[in-house]
Every structure is written in structure tokens, then in C-alpha cells.
Design an enzyme around this catalytic site. Structure first.
Site, PDB file in Angstrom:
ATOM      1  N   TYR A   1      11.789  -7.288   0.554  1.00  0.00           N
ATOM      2  CA  TYR A   1      12.611  -8.313  -0.096  1.00  0.00           C
ATOM      3  C   TYR A   1      14.053  -7.851  -0.288  1.00  0.00           C
ATOM      4  O   TYR A   1      14.953  -8.659  -0.526  1.00  0.00           O
ATOM      5  CB  TYR A   1      12.018  -8.723  -1.449  1.00  0.00           C
TER       6      TYR A   1
ATOM      7  N   ASP B   1      -5.402  -6.960   4.338  1.00  0.00           N
ATOM      8  CA  ASP B   1      -6.220  -8.098   4.772  1.00  0.00           C
ATOM      9  C   ASP B   1      -7.620  -8.020   4.155  1.00  0.00           C
ATOM     10  O   ASP B   1      -8.167  -9.016   3.676  1.00  0.00           O
ATOM     11  CB  ASP B   1      -6.284  -8.201   6.303  1.00  0.00           C
TER      12      ASP B   1
ATOM     13  N   ASP C   1      -0.654 -13.603  -6.915  1.00  0.00           N
ATOM     14  CA  ASP C   1      -0.867 -15.054  -7.060  1.00  0.00           C
ATOM     15  C   ASP C   1      -2.308 -15.421  -6.725  1.00  0.00           C
ATOM     16  O   ASP C   1      -2.907 -16.285  -7.366  1.00  0.00           O
ATOM     17  CB  ASP C   1       0.087 -15.840  -6.150  1.00  0.00           C
TER      18      ASP C   1
ATOM     19  N   ASP D   1       3.216  -9.606  -4.195  1.00  0.00           N
ATOM     20  CA  ASP D   1       3.588 -10.997  -4.461  1.00  0.00           C
ATOM     21  C   ASP D   1       2.418 -11.913  -4.117  1.00  0.00           C
ATOM     22  O   ASP D   1       2.012 -12.772  -4.902  1.00  0.00           O
ATOM     23  CB  ASP D   1       4.819 -11.329  -3.591  1.00  0.00           C
TER      24      ASP D   1
ATOM     25  N   LYS E   1      -1.043  -1.313   4.743  1.00  0.00           N
ATOM     26  CA  LYS E   1      -1.394  -1.736   6.112  1.00  0.00           C
ATOM     27  C   LYS E   1      -1.011  -0.544   6.993  1.00  0.00           C
ATOM     28  O   LYS E   1      -0.230  -0.659   7.943  1.00  0.00           O
ATOM     29  CB  LYS E   1      -0.611  -3.020   6.463  1.00  0.00           C
TER      30      LYS E   1
END
Ligand code: NAD
Length: 359
Positions: free
Chosen positions: A141, A224, A252, A248, A192
Site C-alpha cells: 500500500y 490462500d 474483513d 486487510d 505467500k
């Protein structure tokens, strides 16, 4: 020395829910002789209306001097059309950056009384209590270079940089291990590493830091698989630590396991554990001013603030227990209402928590 809090009610339902949190703060301050003081400042749309900017200097100065900050929420359609650089959300991003709040704590806790509100089967989620620790000020980000460029053949190409230095990983790993020590002593690091070098380093550094916490069990999972496991068997997790992008998304996802965004608090901490505390939801302009918003996420944010920044764990536990008692009494705001329970408004819910604390 007495500790000071800055309250930033913000916009939309912000003032309504922060008013109830303030009642709870007043009650615990007296009941536990905490000696806390606080004052209100403006942030977001309310600050734009009063000062023309979403984060006035007076607010930033007060936040810098405070021991902790409690925020309602910012934003709303009224300010959506103004120039991007001075929109309400910019005030929020700026205060997080200025205060160097790099550790975002997002608990996903499902009160058993609300198990029916989840989209998952009650037996899978009832009693869920996990904590996602998300790195908030680094990663893709913020990484440079970034942008959209035109290639020689005229095609447009978008690009971002996922980048973490060792020190950034180290400090968030310490936060996760220290939190796990106070919980069930398990940390899962999500990466990952099979594809991305930046997360290969993430995995290495978290593993190195774990040597300093022999009482905490560390495991690793690809993002994943973590997304899949969160839906399949979420109760297997205690503390999950991960970078900005994965955090992020996973936070959620974890939030929705609980069924109501109106129940979830969050914290963003700096290196000294000073923090900004806020509900996970936004300013809910669709229900603002109606007196029906759920104040419990903000009230539970007060509990987190007392625990993590103000060193008052007993008062934090008392608030969480009071919320449990109010749910036991069958009181529900509209967002968590179900057949056989009693629908109440924002104020009545806040008053019930205060009464449960005092009783
Ligand atoms: P939202 O979280 O405000 O609302 C989503 C839905 O959940 C709405 O239907 C709303 O009524 C409901 N809801 C949210 N909080 C509730 C509560 N406490 N009680 C009962 N119902 C509740 O998200 P949105 O609609 O996408 O965004 C609205 C505004 O909030 C936007 O301007 C957005 O930029 C802003 N926002 C701010 C923050 C923040 O301040 N941290 C976070 C997210 C969104």
C-alpha cells in the site's frame, strides 16, 4: 500522572456511538478510580465543516500529546464530491501515519448469544475468539515505485511494489508474540512465501523473532489456505500476524464470521503501545441521526483502549463482561435483532451497559 484521552466523534453515527462510549468511560473511571481525563476534538467531515481540513493542527497536537485516542467514524456523502486530498478519509490516513500506528489489532470475537447472526453454522463459529495483527504502515500500500505508465507499444501498465524491511517485520512480530503470551500462546504467520520473496523474508524474520518467545507456538500458512481455513474451522486460530495487504482482506473476512460489524472493535498501536481505538465499521450515513446504531463496537473499543494503552485490564474485562450480560438480557440493536429478543436503540443499549457495570 493522570492519563489523557482524546475523543474524536467524527461523522454520521460517530457522535451517537461515541456518546454511549463516553458514558461507559465515565462509569469505569469512577468505579475503578482510574483518574482518566478526556476532551473532544474534530476529525473528518466535521473538521472540514469547521476548519476546511479533515485533520486540523489542533486535533493532531492533542492526539500527539494524548495517551490514547477513541474514534467514532469519519466520512459521508456530504463530503464525497470535494477534492480527494482533503476528504474525510484523508484525515484518518494522515493521523495514523503521523502517529506511526503500525500495528492494527482486529479481534474477531463472537459472543455465543449472537451465534445465529453468522452466515456459518453456529457450531463452527460459536465462541470464536481470534486476533488478527496486521502491519498497517508498510507493504504494497505504501511501496515505491508505483503508478500507471505507458509502454513503448502504447499499452498502459499498472504496477506496485510490495516491500518490507527486516525492522518493519521484526517490530510487528514482537507485537504479535507479546499479545499471544496474554492469550492462548499461539501465533500463525500468514505469507505467500512460495511465490513472493518479500513474504519469504517475512517468514524468516518472524521465525527468528519467535526464538525470543519460547512459550509461544509459531506456525505458518499460505494466505490462500488461511482464507479457506478461516471459513472451514476458524476456531483453530489464536493470533494471526500478517502484512498490510493480506491483513486487510483476512481481517474483513474474519469480521464477517461474527455476523455483525456493529460488534467489532479495533486498535492501531505505535511502538510505545499508544493507540487509536475505533469500531471496525464506518459512519453508516444510511442510519445516522435515527438513534438505532449499535454502540457496542465503540464501547468494546474502550475496553481495548483500557487494556492495551491505559494499563487497566480489570476495567477492560468488566466492560466486556457487562456487554455479555446485556446480551444475556436479550437486548439487541436493530443490526443484531432476532426473533425472541428485545429491540433497543443506541442510547438504551449504552445505558444498559452502564447499568450492568454498576450492578
Ligand atoms: P459502513 O460500515 O458505514 O456501513 C455498512 C453497513 O453497515 C450500513 O448498512 C450501515 O448502516 C451498517 N452499520 C455500520 N455500522 C453500524 C452500527 N454501528 N450499527 C448498525 N449498523 C451499522 O460502511 P459504508 O457504508 O461502506 O461507508 C459509509 C461511510 O463510512 C463512507 O463515507 C466511508 O468512507 C466511511 N468509512 C469510514 C471508516 C472509518 O472511519 N474508519 C471505515 C469504513 C468506512
Amino acid at each position: 500522572m493522570s492519563q489523557h484521552i482524546v475523543l474524536l466523534a467524527g461523522d454520521g453515527i460517530g457522535p451517537e456511538i461515541v456518546a454511549e462510549a463516553e458514558k461507559v468511560l465515565t462509569q469505569v473511571n469512577e468505579q475503578f478510580s482510574l483518574g482518566l481525563s478526556w476532551n473532544h476534538e474534530l476529525l473528518g467531515g466535521a473538521a472540514i465543516d469547521a476548519h476546511g481540513v479533515p485533520l486540523p493542527d489542533v486535533t493532531l497536537d492533542a492526539a500527539r500529546k494524548a495517551d490514547a485516542i477513541l474514534l467514532g467514524a469519519v466520512g459521508g456523502p456530504k463530503w464525497d464530491a470535494i477534492e480527494r486530498s482533503i476528504r474525510p478519509e484523508r484525515g484518518l490516513l494522515k493521523i495514523r501515519a503521523e502517529l506511526n500506528l503500525f500495528a492494527n489489532l482486529r479481534p474477531a470475537l463472537l459472543y455465543p448469544q449472537l451465534a445465529a447472526a453468522s452466515s456459518l453454522k453456529p457450531e463452527i463459529v460459536s465462541g470464536l475468539d481470534l486476533l488478527i495483527v496486521r502491519e498497517l504502515t508498510g507493504g504494497i500500500y505504501f511501496g515505491q515505485p508505483r503508478g500507471i505508465r505507458i509502454l513503448e507499444n502504447g499499452e498502459r501498465q499498472g504496477f506496485n511494489t510490495d516491500i518490507y524491511s527486516e525492522s518493519e517485520i521484526r517490530r510487528i512480530a514482537h507485537v504479535a508474540f507479546q499479545l499471544a503470551q496474554k492469550r492462548n500462546k499461539r501465533v500463525l504467520s500468514v505469507d505467500k512465501a512460495n511465490v513472493l520473496e518479500v513474504t519469504e523474508l517475512w517468514k524468516q524474520v518472524v521465525t527468528e523473532v519467535s526464538a525470543e518467545y519460547p512459550d509461544v507456538a509459531l506456525s505458518h500458512m499460505y494466505v490462500d489456505n488461511a482464507a479457506m481455513q478461516l471459513v472451514r474451522a476458524p476456531k483453530q486460530f489464536d493470533v494471526i500476524v500478517t502484512g498490510n495487504l493480506f491483513g486487510d482482506i483476512l481481517s474483513d473476512q474474519a469480521a464477517m464470521l461474527t455476523g455483525s460489524i456493529g460488534m467489532l472493535p479495533s486498535a492501531s498501536l505505535d511502538q510505545q503501545k499508544k493507540g487509536m481505538y475505533e469500531p471496525c465499521h464506518g459512519s453508516a450515513p444510511d442510519i445516522a441521526g435515527q438513534g438505532i446504531a449499535n454502540p457496542l463496537a465503540t464501547i468494546l473499543s474502550v475496553a481495548m483502549m483500557l487494556r492495551y494503552s491505559l494499563n487497566a485490564p480489570l476495567a477492560a474485562e468488566a466492560i466486556e463482561a457487562a456487554v455479555g450480560r446485556v446480551l444475556d438480557q436479550g437486548l439487541r440493536t436493530a443490526d443484531i435483532f432476532s426473533e425472541g429478543t428485545t429491540r433497543v436503540g443506541t442510547k438504551a443499549m449504552g445505558d444498559a451497559v452502564v447499568a450492568a457495570l454498576a450492578g
